[in-house]
Scaffold this motif. Sequence first.
Motif, PDB file in Angstrom:
ATOM      1  N   GLU A  85      10.312 -10.331   4.955  1.00 35.69           N
ATOM      2  CA  GLU A  85      10.713  -9.666   3.448  1.00 35.69           C
ATOM      3  C   GLU A  85       9.704 -10.278   2.613  1.00 35.69           C
ATOM      4  OE1 GLU A  85      13.351  -8.049   3.226  1.00 35.69           O
ATOM      5  OE2 GLU A  85      13.963  -7.882   5.265  1.00 35.69           O
ATOM      6  N   ALA A  86       9.414  -9.565   1.425  1.00 35.88           N
ATOM      7  CA  ALA A  86       8.511  -9.939   0.645  1.00 35.88           C
ATOM      8  C   ALA A  86       9.075 -10.680  -0.631  1.00 35.88           C
ATOM      9  CB  ALA A  86       7.678  -8.716   0.062  1.00 35.88           C
ATOM     10  N   PRO A  87       8.716 -11.732  -1.363  1.00 32.09           N
ATOM     11  CA  PRO A  87       9.443 -12.154  -2.644  1.00 32.09           C
ATOM     12  C   PRO A  87       9.527 -11.065  -3.650  1.00 32.09           C
ATOM     13  CG  PRO A  87       7.548 -13.388  -1.877  1.00 32.09           C
ATOM     14  CD  PRO A  87       7.508 -12.070  -1.029  1.00 32.09           C
ATOM     15  N   ARG A  88      10.440 -11.272  -4.540  1.00 32.52           N
ATOM     16  CA  ARG A  88      10.816 -10.268  -5.572  1.00 32.52           C
ATOM     17  C   ARG A  88       9.544 -10.027  -6.406  1.00 32.52           C
ATOM     18  NH1 ARG A  88      15.379  -8.692  -8.393  1.00 32.52           N
ATOM     19  NH2 ARG A  88      16.771 -10.279  -7.357  1.00 32.52           N
ATOM     20  N   GLY A  89       9.219  -8.842  -6.855  1.00 31.24           N
ATOM     21  CA  GLY A  89       8.104  -8.637  -7.570  1.00 31.24           C
ATOM     22  C   GLY A  89       6.625  -8.450  -6.748  1.00 31.24           C
ATOM     23  N   TRP A  90       6.933  -8.567  -5.463  1.00 35.11           N
ATOM     24  CA  TRP A  90       5.595  -8.287  -4.581  1.00 35.11           C
ATOM     25  C   TRP A  90       5.596  -7.069  -3.870  1.00 35.11           C
ATOM     26  CZ3 TRP A  90       1.027 -11.320  -3.861  1.00 35.11           C
ATOM     27  CH2 TRP A  90       0.996 -12.454  -4.546  1.00 35.11           C
ATOM     28  N   LEU A  91       4.372  -6.201  -3.601  1.00 35.86           N
ATOM     29  CA  LEU A  91       4.360  -5.161  -2.946  1.00 35.86           C
ATOM     30  C   LEU A  91       4.116  -5.769  -1.370  1.00 35.86           C
ATOM     31  CD1 LEU A  91       2.107  -2.882  -4.818  1.00 35.86           C
ATOM     32  CD2 LEU A  91       4.320  -2.642  -4.804  1.00 35.86           C
ATOM     33  N   HIS A  92       4.841  -4.823  -0.500  1.00 30.32           N
ATOM     34  CA  HIS A  92       5.038  -5.267   0.908  1.00 30.32           C
ATOM     35  C   HIS A  92       4.477  -4.406   1.862  1.00 30.32           C
ATOM     36  CE1 HIS A  92       8.066  -6.859   4.093  1.00 30.32           C
ATOM     37  NE2 HIS A  92       6.995  -7.386   4.093  1.00 30.32           N
ATOM     38  N   PRO A  93       3.179  -4.160   2.080  1.00 31.91           N
ATOM     39  CA  PRO A  93       2.550  -3.199   3.016  1.00 31.91           C
ATOM     40  C   PRO A  93       2.951  -3.125   4.248  1.00 31.91           C
ATOM     41  CG  PRO A  93       0.942  -4.625   1.766  1.00 31.91           C
ATOM     42  CD  PRO A  93       2.415  -5.300   1.370  1.00 31.91           C
ATOM     43  N   ALA A  94       3.297  -4.155   4.979  1.00 28.47           N
ATOM     44  CA  ALA A  94       3.766  -4.378   6.256  1.00 28.47           C
ATOM     45  C   ALA A  94       5.001  -3.476   6.569  1.00 28.47           C
ATOM     46  CB  ALA A  94       3.935  -5.675   6.902  1.00 28.47           C
ATOM     47  N   ALA A  95       5.694  -3.330   5.429  1.00 24.80           N
ATOM     48  CA  ALA A  95       7.230  -2.894   5.418  1.00 24.80           C
ATOM     49  C   ALA A  95       6.984  -1.033   5.795  1.00 24.80           C
ATOM     50  CB  ALA A  95       7.959  -3.060   4.484  1.00 24.80           C
ATOM     51  N   THR A  96       6.032  -0.610   4.969  1.00 25.35           N
ATOM     52  CA  THR A  96       5.788   0.867   5.475  1.00 25.35           C
ATOM     53  C   THR A  96       4.547   1.407   5.926  1.00 25.35           C
ATOM     54  OG1 THR A  96       4.757   0.715   2.913  1.00 25.35           O
ATOM     55  CG2 THR A  96       7.078   1.085   2.975  1.00 25.35           C
ATOM     56  N   LEU A  97       3.919   0.548   6.440  1.00 21.91           N
ATOM     57  CA  LEU A  97       2.661   0.869   7.097  1.00 21.91           C
ATOM     58  C   LEU A  97       2.673   1.694   8.069  1.00 21.91           C
ATOM     59  CD1 LEU A  97      -0.090  -0.517   6.013  1.00 21.91           C
ATOM     60  CD2 LEU A  97      -0.225  -1.662   8.080  1.00 21.91           C
ATOM     61  N   GLN A  98       3.844   1.977   8.849  1.00 24.67           N
ATOM     62  CA  GLN A  98       3.950   2.901   9.880  1.00 24.67           C
ATOM     63  C   GLN A  98       4.053   4.519   9.290  1.00 24.67           C
ATOM     64  OE1 GLN A  98       6.309   0.887   9.043  1.00 24.67           O
ATOM     65  NE2 GLN A  98       8.185   2.062   8.482  1.00 24.67           N
ATOM     66  N   ASP A  99       4.297   4.589   7.977  1.00 29.03           N
ATOM     67  CA  ASP A  99       4.150   6.239   7.382  1.00 29.03           C
ATOM     68  C   ASP A  99       2.770   6.367   7.190  1.00 29.03           C
ATOM     69  OD1 ASP A  99       7.050   5.569   7.173  1.00 29.03           O
ATOM     70  OD2 ASP A  99       6.832   4.997   5.266  1.00 29.03           O
ATOM     71  N   TYR A 100       1.787   5.724   7.214  1.00 32.52           N
ATOM     72  CA  TYR A 100       0.401   6.214   6.881  1.00 32.52           C
ATOM     73  C   TYR A 100      -0.274   6.570   8.012  1.00 32.52           C
ATOM     74  CZ  TYR A 100       1.480   4.299   2.397  1.00 32.52           C
ATOM     75  OH  TYR A 100       1.874   4.351   1.041  1.00 32.52           O
ATOM     76  N   PRO A 101      -1.334   7.379   8.016  1.00 38.28           N
ATOM     77  CA  PRO A 101      -2.435   7.961   9.145  1.00 38.28           C
ATOM     78  C   PRO A 101      -2.852   6.713   9.905  1.00 38.28           C
ATOM     79  CG  PRO A 101      -2.709   8.995   7.194  1.00 38.28           C
ATOM     80  CD  PRO A 101      -1.939   7.828   6.831  1.00 38.28           C
ATOM     81  N   VAL A 102      -3.286   7.191  11.221  1.00 43.44           N
ATOM     82  CA  VAL A 102      -3.561   6.248  12.233  1.00 43.44           C
ATOM     83  C   VAL A 102      -5.302   6.490  12.441  1.00 43.44           C
ATOM     84  CG1 VAL A 102      -1.385   5.647  13.506  1.00 43.44           C
ATOM     85  CG2 VAL A 102      -3.078   7.562  14.270  1.00 43.44           C
ATOM     86  N   GLU A 103      -5.571   7.712  11.719  1.00 37.37           N
ATOM     87  CA  GLU A 103      -7.086   8.036  11.836  1.00 37.37           C
ATOM     88  C   GLU A 103      -7.714   7.204  10.704  1.00 37.37           C
ATOM     89  OE1 GLU A 103      -4.842  10.289  11.555  1.00 37.37           O
ATOM     90  OE2 GLU A 103      -4.341  10.756  13.622  1.00 37.37           O
ATOM     91  N   ALA A 104      -9.166   6.996  10.751  1.00 35.23           N
ATOM     92  CA  ALA A 104      -9.882   6.399   9.737  1.00 35.23           C
ATOM     93  C   ALA A 104      -9.927   7.377   8.568  1.00 35.23           C
ATOM     94  CB  ALA A 104     -11.335   6.202  10.285  1.00 35.23           C
ATOM     95  N   PRO A 105      -9.830   6.720   7.600  1.00 28.97           N
ATOM     96  CA  PRO A 105      -9.979   7.402   6.240  1.00 28.97           C
ATOM     97  C   PRO A 105     -11.366   7.999   6.058  1.00 28.97           C
ATOM     98  CG  PRO A 105     -10.003   5.248   5.660  1.00 28.97           C
ATOM     99  CD  PRO A 105      -9.700   5.278   7.081  1.00 28.97           C
ATOM    100  N   VAL A 106     -11.474   9.082   5.284  1.00 26.54           N
ATOM    101  CA  VAL A 106     -12.773   9.949   5.150  1.00 26.54           C
ATOM    102  C   VAL A 106     -13.111   9.568   3.539  1.00 26.54           C
ATOM    103  CG1 VAL A 106     -13.889  12.078   5.118  1.00 26.54           C
ATOM    104  CG2 VAL A 106     -12.058  11.871   6.829  1.00 26.54           C
ATOM    105  N   LEU A 107     -14.556   9.276   3.682  1.00 22.99           N
ATOM    106  CA  LEU A 107     -14.986   8.888   2.296  1.00 22.99           C
ATOM    107  C   LEU A 107     -15.844  10.068   1.715  1.00 22.99           C
ATOM    108  CD1 LEU A 107     -16.078   5.165   3.124  1.00 22.99           C
ATOM    109  CD2 LEU A 107     -14.041   5.833   2.298  1.00 22.99           C
ATOM    110  N   GLU A 108     -16.061  10.135   0.327  1.00 19.67           N
ATOM    111  CA  GLU A 108     -16.836  11.132  -0.098  1.00 19.67           C
ATOM    112  C   GLU A 108     -18.397  10.645   0.248  1.00 19.67           C
ATOM    113  OE1 GLU A 108     -16.251  11.532  -4.320  1.00 19.67           O
ATOM    114  OE2 GLU A 108     -14.477  11.937  -4.115  1.00 19.67           O
ATOM    115  N   ARG A 109     -18.656   9.605   0.464  1.00 17.00           N
ATOM    116  CA  ARG A 109     -20.047   8.860   0.853  1.00 17.00           C
ATOM    117  C   ARG A 109     -20.062   8.146   1.796  1.00 17.00           C
ATOM    118  NH1 ARG A 109     -23.218   4.734  -0.113  1.00 17.00           N
ATOM    119  NH2 ARG A 109     -21.828   3.936  -1.957  1.00 17.00           N
ATOM    120  N   ALA A 110     -20.571   8.163   2.747  1.00 17.84           N
ATOM    121  CA  ALA A 110     -20.813   7.020   4.055  1.00 17.84           C
ATOM    122  C   ALA A 110     -21.233   5.809   3.606  1.00 17.84           C
ATOM    123  CB  ALA A 110     -21.633   7.575   5.043  1.00 17.84           C
ATOM    124  N   VAL A 111     -20.587   4.800   3.905  1.00 19.98           N
ATOM    125  CA  VAL A 111     -20.958   3.298   3.383  1.00 19.98           C
ATOM    126  C   VAL A 111     -22.513   3.215   4.120  1.00 19.98           C
ATOM    127  CG1 VAL A 111     -20.599   0.742   3.990  1.00 19.98           C
ATOM    128  CG2 VAL A 111     -18.576   2.548   3.735  1.00 19.98           C
TER     129      VAL A 111
END
Length: 608
Positions: free
Chosen positions: A181-207
Amino acid sequence: MSHADLITLPRLLSRLPRLLVDLPGIVKGLHIGNRSRGAYPASLARCVETAARENPEGVALIQDDEQLSYAELDRWSNQLAHYLRAHGLCQGDSAALMFENRFELLAAVIACAKLGAVSALINSSQRGRVLAHSIGLAAPRMVLVGEELLEAFNEVAGDTALPDDARFYFADRPTWRDPGEAPRGWLHPAATLQDYPVEAPVLERAVRADDPCFFIYTSGTTGLPKAVVFNHGRFLKGYGAFGFAAVRLGRKDRMYVSLPFYHGTAMVVCWGSVLAGQSALIMVRKFSASRFWEEVQQHRATAFGYVGELCRYLLDQPPHPGDTNNPIRVMVGNGLRPSLWQAFKQRFAVERVIELYASSEGNVGFTNLLNLDNTVGFSPYPYAIVRYDQEHEAPLRENGCLQRVAKGETGLLLGKITDKTPFHGYTDARDTERCILRDVFEPGDAWFNTGDLMRDMGFRHAQFVDRLGDTFRWKGENVSTTQVEAVLDSIEHISETVVYGVEIAGTNGRAGMACVRLNCAAEDFDFHALLGQLRLALPAYAIPLFLRLSAQMETTGTFKHKKAPLKEQGFDPQCCSDPLYAWLPGTERYIPLTHELHAAILTGTYRY
């Protein structure tokens, strides 16, 4: 310093058979480092992705009873990268990371690298003004905070100017499977991470290699920290030089690392070596000398990373019949003193010691590729060790140029600034310029001033001697704290020593003082014999005039002694609660330093 340490041709040739066996890895490692510069596409994230592609089921991370495979680590980092981008982190932005040693820290570093964002690796021991300063240097778009450092962040939250929607919380647990659980007022990435793609993000320009990867902070023992810009190319140099050329781990290897990962030795040298070998990283939350070998056995570690006084603390542990019966075959790090080198290798039966020299901001490094004793090894980069005037605190010039030292001599180490060995410096341009020497050997050349004294060992090998700030001048002579510490450390019942210079009113320079930790009671220690031994081993000007007996030495998070507070307190009994001793002129032993004796010294009753 012993001339027996110098590198001779026969000594070098004796390593030739091993060198020929290792040559393919050395060539590969140097090739990776040399091409990883400028606009060349290179990224820390690619190192992880390569391991995940080639060894997906291999163990990537171990901590206590938890472990992750390379495929799991890469997938988790991809999802975190997508999450952070969805919440505003863009290529070129920075994110402040506040974690102790745990998987979430590395996942966040990988996620930022996949986005082309910069990770600000905040020192987990910082608090208050120093912490706020470090966060401010990075000008972060957001901050990721582990539960273990939430209180520290909250203390300075008002000084960071980061809004609520830029603060992300990670519970102190394995959040990839149990978000908490996250404290009040904090965003909590781990709670919703499963909703995001498992592939690497594509960038406009390679690092690219010259894109910043992370900020590493100087320790701040003598002032506020500076943020060092560490780019992807420098990480690839470490990945190549240590992973393939020096340490040479394989998929069956496991490296035990109890160093803080906000420091370059852990983050670049150790983790880079692990990634190159597609090995397992045993990530230890905090170093413990008493549990070290037990955990090495438990996790079947074949390598470990060290820095500073870590090896001394292991030697200080009571001997055990099984000391030589451990699975370690290679150790890598910096700060193993020559006075401890042989004792450590013999007691713990370590085959290879990969001592190195590098700095987070520097453009020159040395690595002990040939497993020679008492040396930081060889450097393939252009460098010079030049004569240095301690009295005027500047390198010596003749006819406008600096002068290189001879073999066996000590001088100031410089790294030549070239396209292949650039100096990226700090976030503050003024700090960067202060570290550059110009017109060193020819008009227009530029060299990075490391601030370190090194001894030329011959055949492009060197031995670390001292930081310039640690060497002091007394009676017109230069005193090397490292040399005096080595002598004191060899004396019976002395377990640990820090040597520094202190001012005495009415004298020039600084007098020697040693903070000493004994393994016996002070009343059982022979101070008369101590002075006799020091007189035999040291010139008169180098013998400490004052002693401070301390039950515990204060160190930085990377196990380096904090000298600044000791220098400030000096030999004043009012500023120091530890027992103090003085060697008075014309006497034969150290005696307790009382308030009355201190006052007499200050008024010139005793002439030094």
